[in-house]
Design a protein around this motif. Structure first.
Motif, PDB file in Angstrom:
ATOM      1  N   GLU A 107       0.870  -1.178   0.000  1.00  0.00           N
ATOM      2  CA  GLU A 107       0.000   0.000   0.000  1.00  0.00           C
ATOM      3  C   GLU A 107       0.906   1.226   0.000  1.00  0.00           C
ATOM      4  N   GLN A 147      -1.952   0.677  -4.877  1.00  0.00           N
ATOM      5  CA  GLN A 147      -3.207   0.706  -4.121  1.00  0.00           C
ATOM      6  C   GLN A 147      -3.183   1.716  -2.961  1.00  0.00           C
ATOM      7  N   GLU A 148      -4.341   2.367  -2.773  1.00  0.00           N
ATOM      8  CA  GLU A 148      -4.499   3.281  -1.630  1.00  0.00           C
ATOM      9  C   GLU A 148      -5.577   2.719  -0.722  1.00  0.00           C
ATOM     10  N   ILE A 149      -5.257   2.547   0.534  1.00  0.00           N
ATOM     11  CA  ILE A 149      -6.278   2.145   1.513  1.00  0.00           C
ATOM     12  C   ILE A 149      -6.350   3.261   2.546  1.00  0.00           C
ATOM     13  N   MET A 150      -7.532   3.816   2.725  1.00  0.00           N
ATOM     14  CA  MET A 150      -7.667   4.976   3.601  1.00  0.00           C
ATOM     15  C   MET A 150      -7.566   4.556   5.067  1.00  0.00           C
ATOM     16  N   PRO A 151      -6.672   5.182   5.836  1.00  0.00           N
ATOM     17  CA  PRO A 151      -6.646   4.914   7.275  1.00  0.00           C
ATOM     18  C   PRO A 151      -7.758   5.693   7.976  1.00  0.00           C
TER      19      PRO A 151
END
Ligand SMILES: Cc1ncc(C[n+]2csc(CCOP(=O)(O)OP(=O)(O)O)c2C)c(N)n1
Lengths: 576, 189
Positions: free
Chosen positions: B74, B96-100
């Motif tokens: 990520e 890929q971007e996964i929002m925290p």
């Protein structure tokens, strides 16, 4: 044959090779995989016990009966098992008994950073500490030999970096040691004052003998290189030290209680400058300084957190440590999409209640945006604390307070809290979050799931019946996803002047692995109110210009967000 | 000696990747230590797995500033762990971007200059759209194995060895798709 094994798997292998017959445990990171690995050896009886105290007592019974037994737990588990442990130190063993404890410096997955070595000192029992998987297996076997040779329980201490690291292990055959004959002897096994007086003497003599023998044990090792710097250490820290200072002389303890004082004196006499490098408490350092030996320890090394090669180089050689960018958004653990705890916590937040919470995945309800937890202390504390709030502030506050506890934690140590609240005429409202598993530690079965460690069907503890038997008359069971039902139940029970229990039930989504159609947000209908964001589901996203969407690859179709949307903008059938 | 850091978000399958590397060490007769994350962080938190392959390895964790390669599942996690990289180290980063959670709640913004920042600290950064490649394989879950293929290539591992290591690690019924994923990762540009 050589195999790469997790430290915890290596301990399990050691138990297998040592001919262990009985293995008990309550899960707890970083110790859980030991017992999971043991359960794969059919020669060993293995169980998840309801808590660490029971686990140790079962192991003691097996040992007295003559079998080698192992009991595993995380550091705080020893607090729960401490009562039998202190007296087990007096009775000693018949078949060897090893208590494995996994400490968690740096608190990767724990509520405190206590140092288990104090327990070995307080109990006057030996403790071994391996530094990698190879030693983990060897020391486990050795621990059983020592246990029988010295007639004592032996503690084997691991830390997160030993338990959860993999390295090579040489596999050997199982030594089928069999079961020793049991001979009745109340002077040894029935600890009442008259017998215990005699046994306490035995304990004192035993630990003195161990302290002498420690000086010739091969697991305590001196490696002389340059004598400018000498380092005393144990466990994984010994690996860090050797890598950070390849020229230094090292005294590594394989047995961390009692200490080999003659060896220490010899080593201290030969090196110019002596350092003690130990994670957590200054336990070696204090004992060494008490002998009048000069050394440097916590003057430069912290009591808190984990050590590393870089940290040792920094403290001893002044080398800078590259630092992380702390301006980035943090990424704390969160409840999974579809977690049945989320909806309950949203209701608790909405009702602005004081929440005495407990330990499990639901502890994550303390984080943003739910922020619906007031207290977390130890497993089971939620119920006692809720009753305490009730007694301190009276009915007005108890109408605004609930205890929240998971199914595994309830069985572990919640039941006595309910008994107390009923017996002492309290009015607590207790919510049991029954997700039918011990989620946080990786989905172990527990008595309320009706499955054993080997997935056999067994009696399922009926939580409703249990609380009714404790004297709770008002018990409701609701679907945890159904926020209307959850809210209604909480409001009703808070109004009652008696102890009441709500069981919010829904299996953990990671367990059911049921693939439901994901939802999506219809942007034509979305009024951008942002209500769906309030439940903190990682599958729901918002762009800077307030376009909302659901990530289809993360959404499990639980439908909780659906209940948040007043505009019917959330619809079934999301696609990637 | 190779010091490898595998970083990502709990649940992305970093454990499988490290276990394949462990088996790679077995196959090639090298010493190896891995340090994994179990427990709390697996619930969507920032996770890091350390892998060290070589001779006589002591510490199971890679020292800060000593990683030869960081493989990030990520983007933001690449930035978070970049201080572990050696001066001339390399990064392989999933797009890929996964929002925290702080981003989801609106308290903070997801940095929009990650690529730039990474290239500033590490010229040798390779970006891979693993999600897309995984999609081509027919299962988004194999993104981790795609990243592993890219890692193997960039560390100069022999293709046959890494394939063999995957066979040792992955259950037979998932083998085909994982082999496809390794190949895609190995040949990714
Ligand atoms: C005395 C003690 N033993 C073990 C643990 C480790 N531990 C933390 S939470 C938990 C169990 C949580 O299970 P449950 O209550 O069912 O909640 P869930 O995680 O499933 O939501 C365990 C075993 C601990 N913190 N303290």
């Amino acid at each position: 044959m050589k195999k790469i094994l997790l430290g915890n798997e290596a301990i399990a292998r050691g138990a297998y090779e040592a001919g262990v017959k009985v293995s008990t445990a309550y899960p707890g990171t970083p110790s859980t995989e030991i017992t999971e690995a043991i359960a794969k050896y059919n020669e060993i009886y293995a169980e998840w016990s309801p808590n660490e105290k029971v686990a140790l007592e079962v192991a003691i019974g097996a040992s007295v009966a003559g079998a080698r037994s192992i009991v595993c737990m995380k550091h705080v588990g020893v607090n729960v098992a401490a009562d039998p442990l202190f007296t087990l130190a007096y009775t000693g063993v018949n078949g060897g008994l090893v208590l494995v404890v996994a400490d968690d410096p740096g608190m990767h997955s724990s509520q405190n950073e206590q140092d288990s070595r104090y327990y070995a000192i307080a109990n006057s029992i030996p403790m071994l500490e391996p530094s990698d998987s190879g030693e983990a297996k060897e020391f486990t076997k050795l621990a059983f030999e020592m246990s029988e040779k010295y007639d004592t329980p032996v503690m084997l201490r691991s830390t997160t970096r030993v338990s959860h690291s993999q390295s090579f292990v040489e596999l050997e055959e199982r030594n089928e040691v069999g079961v020793k004959p049991y001979i009745k002897d109340i002077t040894k096994y029935a600890m009442m004052p008259a017998m215990a007086v005699g046994r306490h003497k035995v304990v004192e003599e035993r630990i003195k003998k161990l302290a002498v023998d420690a000086n010739s044990m091969s697991i305590n090792k001196i490696t002389y290189k340059s004598t400018k710097i000498g380092i005393i250490c144990s466990g994984v820290v010994a690996k860090y030290a050797e890598e950070a200072l390849p020229d230094a002389s090292i005294l590594k303890f394989g047995m961390v209680n009692p200490l080999p004082m003659e060896m220490i004196k010899e080593f201290a006499g030969k090196v110019e400058k002596l350092y003690v490098i130990e994670e957590l408490e200054p336990i070696f350092e204090t004992q060494i300084k008490a002998q009048g030996i000069e050394c440097i320890g916590k003057e430069i090394f912290s009591i808190q957190g984990e050590f590393s090669v870089a940290l040792i180089k920094n403290k001893m050689l002044g080398e800078p440590i590259p630092v992380a960018d702390t301006t980035l958004p943090v990424r704390p653990p969160v409840m999974c999409p579809g977690c049945p705890h989320r909806s309950v916590f949203y209701v608790l937040k909405k009702l602005k209640l004081m929440v005495t919470a407990d330990i499990g995945c639901y502890t994550l309800g303390a984080g943003q945006p739910l922020n619906a937890v007031d207290t977390v202390v130890c497993m089971g504390a939620s119920i006692g604390m809720c009753h305490g709030v009730d007694k301190a502030l009276g009915r007005e506050q108890s109408k605004k307070t609930v205890a929240v506890i998971g199914d595994s934690t309830f069985v572990h140590s919640g039941i006595t809290g309910v008994v107390d609240a009923v017996y002492n005429q309290g009015s607590s409202t207790i919510i049991i979050l029954d997700n039918s598993t011990t989620g946080m530690t990786g989905h172990q079965p527990n008595p309320a799931t009706g499955r054993t460690i080997r997935d056999q069907v067994t009696h399922q503890l009926d939580l409703e019946k249990v609380v009714r038997a404790c004297g709770v008359n008002s018990v409701q069971t609701v679907d945890a996803y159904d926020m209307v039902a959850v809210e209604k139940a909480i409001k009703e029970e808070l109004e009652k002047d008696e102890v009441s229990v709500i069981i919010a039930r829904k299996p953990c989504v990671l367990l059911t692995k049921e693939i439901k159609t994901p939802y999506y947000i219809d942007n034509n209908k979305c009024k951008k109110c942002g209500m769906c964001m309030k439940i903190g589901c990682p599958a729901i996203m918002m762009t800077k210009d307030k376009v909302f969407s659901i990530k289809a690859d993360q959404c499990v179709g639980c439908g909780v967000c659906l209940q948040m949307c007043k505009f019917d903008a959330i619809k079934l059938g999301g696609k990637n | 000696m190779a010091n490898i850091l595998i970083v990502g978000v709990g649940g992305q399958g970093t454990l499988l990747a490290s276990r394949v590397l462990g088996n790679y060490a077995v196959l090639t007769g090298q010493d190896c230590k891995l340090s994994e994350v179990h427990g709390m962080s697996q619930r969507g938190g920032s996770v890091v797995t350390h892998v060290r392959v070589g001779n006589n390895i002591l510490s199971p964790i890679v020292a800060v500033g000593d990683a030869d390669i960081i493989i990030a599942f990520e983007k933001l996690e690449a930035l978070r762990w970049r201080h572990y990289l050696k001066k001339d180290g390399m990064m392989v980063v999933n797009e890929q971007e996964i929002m925290p959670m702080p981003v989801i709640t609106g308290a903070m913004e997801y940095p929009n200059d990650i690529k730039q920042k990474l290239q500033e600290v590490c010229k040798n950064t390779l970006f891979i759209n693993a999600a897309e490649l995984a999609h081509e394989c027919g299962n988004v879950k194999v993104a981790n194995v795609i990243m592993l293929g890219a890692l193997a290539k960039n560390l100069g591992f022999k293709y046959e060895d890494i394939i063999e290591a995957v066979k040792m690690t992955v259950p037979a019924r998932f083998l085909d798709i994982n082999l496809m994923a390794i190949e895609k990762g190995f040949n990714a540009k």
